[in-house]
Design an enzyme around this catalytic site. Sequence first.
Site, PDB file in Angstrom:
ATOM      1  N   SER A 593      43.572  44.824  45.297  1.00 16.09           N
ATOM      2  CA  SER A 593      42.878  45.395  44.157  1.00 16.09           C
ATOM      3  C   SER A 593      42.515  46.855  44.472  1.00 16.09           C
ATOM      4  CB  SER A 593      41.638  44.555  43.826  1.00 16.09           C
ATOM      5  OG  SER A 593      41.099  44.904  42.578  1.00 16.09           O
ATOM      6  N   HIS A 713      44.188  37.583  38.839  1.00 17.88           N
ATOM      7  CA  HIS A 713      43.892  38.559  39.889  1.00 17.88           C
ATOM      8  C   HIS A 713      43.790  37.896  41.264  1.00 17.88           C
ATOM      9  CE1 HIS A 713      43.007  42.578  41.067  1.00 17.88           C
ATOM     10  NE2 HIS A 713      41.797  42.318  41.501  1.00 17.88           N
TER      11      HIS A 713
END
Length: 742
Positions: A593, A713
Site C-alpha cells: 500500500s 486490499h
Amino acid sequence: FLSSDQSPFSGGPASHSRTFLLAVLSFSLWLGAKRIGKGNAMAGENDLEDKYLEYEEVDNLDWVKEQNARSVGLLEQLPGFAGRVSVTKEMLDDPEKLPAASQVVRDGAYVYNFVEHGAYPRGLVRRCKVEEFHEPAADVPWEPLLDIAKLNEEEGRSWVLQARSLHLIYRGRMLVLLSDGGSDAKHVREFDVEAQSFLEGATTFGICKEAKTSISWVDANTVLVGTDCGADSLTDSGYPRTVRRWKRGQPLGEAEVLFEGEKADVSVSGSCYHFSKDGEPVVVIRRALDFWKSRVWVLDSPSGNTLLPMAAKRDLDEVSLWHEFVIIQLREDWPEHSWVAGTLLVGKRSSFMGGEGAGALKELFVPTANTFLEGYTTTRSAILCSVLKDVVGGVVEFTRGAAAGEWARRDVKTPSPGALTLHSLWDSDCDDDVSDTWWAWYADFLTPSSILHFRVGSDESCVLLRRKAKWDSRNHTVEQHFVQSSGGVRVPYFLVRPKNRDGPVPCILYGYGGFEVSMTPWYSNVFGKLWLEPGNAFVLANIRGGGEYGPSWHMSALRENHQMCFDDFCNVASDLHRRKVTTPGMLGIEGGSNGGALVASCMLQHPELFSAVVCQCPLLDFRRYTKLHCGASWAGEYGDPDVPEDWAFLRRWSPYHNIPRKRDGVYLPRVLFTTSTRDDRVHPAHARKMVKRLGEYGHEGTTYLFENTEGGHANACDNRQRARIYSLEFSFMHHVLCGEGK
C-alpha cells in the site's frame, strides 16, 4: 530470473564486482538528499501523456492474465514452492490459532469471534460464554453462528465477511457486512443471533446495493447510516456524504437526513455511544474534511435535529466521548495552553461545550522525548493508554480521583519488550465486574502471541490463550539499533538475526512510513518458518511518516517532506551493510500500500542497495492517484497533483514518473508486484501501469506481476489464496537473495 550478463546481487553487468559496488555505496549515500530529492535525471520524458490509461479499466484482464501466467510459471517451478504452500496452509488452518484482537468482541454474557481455518475456509462467526474463553483453546465450547462458506454455497457468491460486523452486534442482532471478493464496498444484512438466520423483508436493516457504507445502532429499531443513495450522495473519494436516521420498516430513501457534507470531503459518518443500559445514547456526527482534518457535532438528543459543535476550530484533534466526559487527543500543538501534540486531554462534556472550552480540559497523558501515546480504550471506570517507549509497548491506567477533576495515574506491569493491543470488556448493558476488566494481546518477534486478562487497579494477570509455536526461534536474537538520517534525526529499527552465524546473511527489510501507522514487533509462524528458521534475518524499520514517536513523527514526512521516509529507509539499509548484517546482493525490501510506494521509490532512488523487491498493492502513479478509487482522500498525506505547487514535489519521487532506462546503464533490482482486481482502495492500475512502463524502459526481464482476482486490499479472500501468495513472495525472495533455484 538471472540472465547471463547480470550479477545476482544488483541487476548490473557481471563485470561490476561486489567490491566495486560496496566501494561506491558510501559515496552514493553521502550524496543523500541531493541526489534523491531531484528525482531521476532521465525521467523527464515520463511526464509525457500516459500511454497506459487503458489499464485503469478494472476488468481489462487479458494482459494481466499473461503476466500472471509468466510470473506464476517461473515462481511455482522453483525448489521449495510446493512445500511452502503446504506448510503455510497448514499453519493458517490451525483450528487452535489465536483470535485476532479485531475479531473478538464482548456482548452481554458472550464473547463473539470470527475465525478462519480448514473446516471454515471463508470463516465462521462463533461465540462462547465470557468465562469459557480460556486455555486450553481446544476445549473452548464455541457455538457456531454463521458459516460464510456455507452461505456462499447456498447463494452462489464469493462473500467475504468484514470483521467490523462483530462490532455491530446489539442486543441479539448483528449487522453483517459482506463484500464481494474482499472489496471495501459491502452489502449490509441483519442477522438474528439466537435464530442463527438472516432477517428478511421490508422491516430489516438490509442494504443490497454495494457501497462503502457506514452504519451504527442507535437502538433496536433505529440506525445511523451513510451509503450510496443515488446521485450526489457520495464524496469525490467514493464515501458517503450524508448521514440518515433510518427507522425500522421505513424505506431507506425516506430516512431523515441529519447531516450533509460537501463533495470535496472525504466522508461523513454517524456513530452512537451507549454508556448504560437505560441511559440515553449520544449521537455523534463526523465530517472528514480530508484524511486528517475532521469536524464533530453532537446531536441534542437521539431523536432530535439540532447539531451542537464539538471542536470546530481544532480540525486535527481526535475527539471521543466517555460517560459525561469528552476525550481529546491532540495531533498538533495547542500553544495557547502549552499543550503539545500527542497529549491526551479529558474534561466534562457539558462544561467543554457549554462555554468553558479548553478551560474545562485537563492533561491526562503527556508525551516525553521517547514515550508517546499509540491509542487508548476505556473500561467502565478507567481510561487505558497504550504507549510506546522507543517503539516498545506499555500501558498507563487513569482512574478518577477522590476530588472532582482529579485523575490517578498508574503504570501497569505488562510483558516486555514487544507490542500490546488492548481490548476492553466493558458492556454498557451489563454494568458488571467484567466491565472493569480488559485483555491485552502481547507479541514480540520470537515469543508466540498470547492473550492476557487484567483487572483495573491491579498488575496481576493471567494468560487466557497462547499461540503455539510452529518454528524454532531459539537460534535467533532481537536487537534494536538507531541510525542517523537526513536532518540529523535518529531512526530506530528492529533486527532479528541468527545468533551463531558469522558474516552477512540474506535479509528482508520491511517498512511503511505513512498515515501515522506504527510498525511494532509482531510474531508470525509463517514468516518464522519460511524465512527466519532457514537462518535468515529480518528488519523492521520505524521510519518517519509512521506514529512511533507521535503526531510530529508523522507530520514531519507529510506532503513536500515525504522524501524523509525514503531517506530513512535507505539509511537503515546502508546501516545494515555497514554492520555487515547483509550485503546488497542479499538484501530484499518489502512493503504494501503506502509501503509499496516506499519500496518502489527506494528501489529507483538507490538500486545499488537492494537485490529484490516485493511491492504489494502499491500506490505508484502520483499524477493520477486522486482519480483512482478513493485516492482523493489521501491528498492530505501526499499532496494534490492537480495543484501545480504540489505536483512539483510529487513529481520528484512519484515512482511511475522516475523510471530510468536500462540502456542508460541503470540496472534495477528484481521486483515482484502483487495486487488484486477487487482492490477498491488502491487501484490495481498502479501496479499494472508500473510493470508496463518498466518493460518499456528495458526492465521487463527483472519485473514480475501477480494480480489476484479476489481479495481486495488484503489481496486474498481465504487461507488457500493467502498460502499461495505468501509462497510466491517467499519463493521469489529465496530465489534472488539465497540463490535457491539458480
